[in-house]
Design an enzyme around this catalytic site. Structure first.
Site, short mmCIF file in Angstrom:
data_model
loop_
_atom_site.label_atom_id
_atom_site.label_comp_id
_atom_site.label_asym_id
_atom_site.label_seq_id
_atom_site.Cartn_x
_atom_site.Cartn_y
_atom_site.Cartn_z
N TYR A 94 2.65 4.37 -0.04
CA TYR A 94 3.18 5.23 -1.10
C TYR A 94 2.76 6.76 -1.05
O TYR A 94 1.60 6.88 -1.41
CB TYR A 94 3.27 4.57 -2.43
N HIS A 151 1.77 -6.03 3.08
CA HIS A 151 2.98 -5.02 2.64
C HIS A 151 4.12 -5.27 3.37
O HIS A 151 4.07 -5.14 4.75
CB HIS A 151 2.62 -3.53 2.59
#
Length: 314
Positions: free
Chosen positions: A56, A120
């Site tokens: 992110y 992820h």
């Protein structure tokens, strides 16, 4: 704020949890001081689970979050981060990279452990890499005490149907599959409950599909899905209601789904979202909105390898 048990992790998590992706300027350019204040507001509102990832904002979210939580006693919150995805097209689930990634994350986050580490978006790589390299790395990190619990995350429901019977993990993050327009996550509940896996639901607004502003252009959903969700949002607005409130209340309302991640870098927004979870839902409005969304119910989009996207409703 209500709290629920997160599977075999034994953690008591707030029904609304904080997704820190917004702190990485993923959706808009953000102010660091405002972002830090947003985290503090989330904790003050009773939210006790914070999730982030080095992906992110290319580590910005972790860095800003690390500044925010440095000012908060560690026992006041639960923290999860991720490893394996580092940009839109950079994935590395090798044992060496995952162990190095955790060390880097711990430094940015100003902590010596995370409560959960997720692999992820694992739908983008062959399952063999996950099982032979990544999962053993998680178990090694857990033995070292650098992570307390292990997890996997991704978009396709088929990903979890395929891998959960084969791997031993403590928790999963599923996103965009328990919201007003898509409740496919319910089909996964028997397997989740059988394995006693902690279930984290993410994105009650379906990454902006359920927004009065309309869906962002980058959103991977098809045109009919976008247009139908916009009609539902417009209908709520015409009734003097906010579809975001209905969406948050719907996604946090099922006791079988312990917690739902919502992301914002606006302190007023996180405070408002937390308050919504304690207010009664408008049942009549919910029925009307679900009727509008019925034609596109459980429609989704392709993510990752073909084997996880067969027979999906797009």
């Amino acid at each position: 704020m209500k709290y629920r048990k997160l599977g075999k992790t034994g953690l008591d998590v707030s029904v609304l949890s904080f997704g820190a992706s917004s702190l990485g300027s993923v959706f808009r350019e953000t102010d660091e001081a405002e972002s830090i204040f947003t985290v503090h507001e989330a904790i003050d509102a009773g939210i006790n689970l914070i999730d982030v990832s080095p992906y992110y904002g290319l580590t910005k979210a972790e860095t800003v979050l690390g500044q925010a939580i440095k000012q908060i006693p560690r026992h006041k919150f639960l923290l999860s981060t991720k490893a394996g995805r580092y940009s839109a097209d950079v994935f590395d689930f090798s044992r060496r990279r995952i162990i190095g990634s955790v060390e880097e994350s711990l430094q940015r986050l100003n902590t010596d452990y995370v409560d959960i580490l997720y692999l992820h978006d694992i739908e983008f790589v062959p399952a063999a890499i996950i099982m032979e390299e990544a999962i053993p790395a998680l178990q090694e990190l857990k033995k070292q005490g650098k992570i307390r619990n292990t997890g996997i995350c991704g978009l396709p429901i088929a990903l979890f149907e395929t891998l959960l019977p084969q791997v031993d993990v403590d928790a999963i993050i599923s996103y965009c599959h328990y919201s007003l327009n898509d409740t496919a996550l319910l089909d996964l509940l028997p397997l989740v409950e059988e394995k006693h896996v902690g279930l984290v639901n993410a994105s009650p607004l379906s990454m902006g599909l359920l927004s009065a502003r309309g869906t962002p252009e980058w959103h991977p959903a098809g045109r009919e899905l976008k247009d139908t969700c916009k009609r539902a949002a417009d209908y709520c607005a015409a009734q003097g209601a906010d579809i975001a409130k209905l969406a948050v209340q719907f996604s946090t309302g099922d006791d079988r789904i312990p917690t739902t991640l919502v992301s914002t870098a606006n302190p007023a927004n996180i405070r408002k979202n937390a308050e919504w979870t304690d207010e009664p839902m408008d049942g009549a409005l919910l029925k009307e909105v679900l009727d509008i969304l019925a034609p596109i119910h459980n429609r989704t989009w392709v993510s990752g390898r073909p084997e996880y996207n067969e027979n999906l409703k797009s």
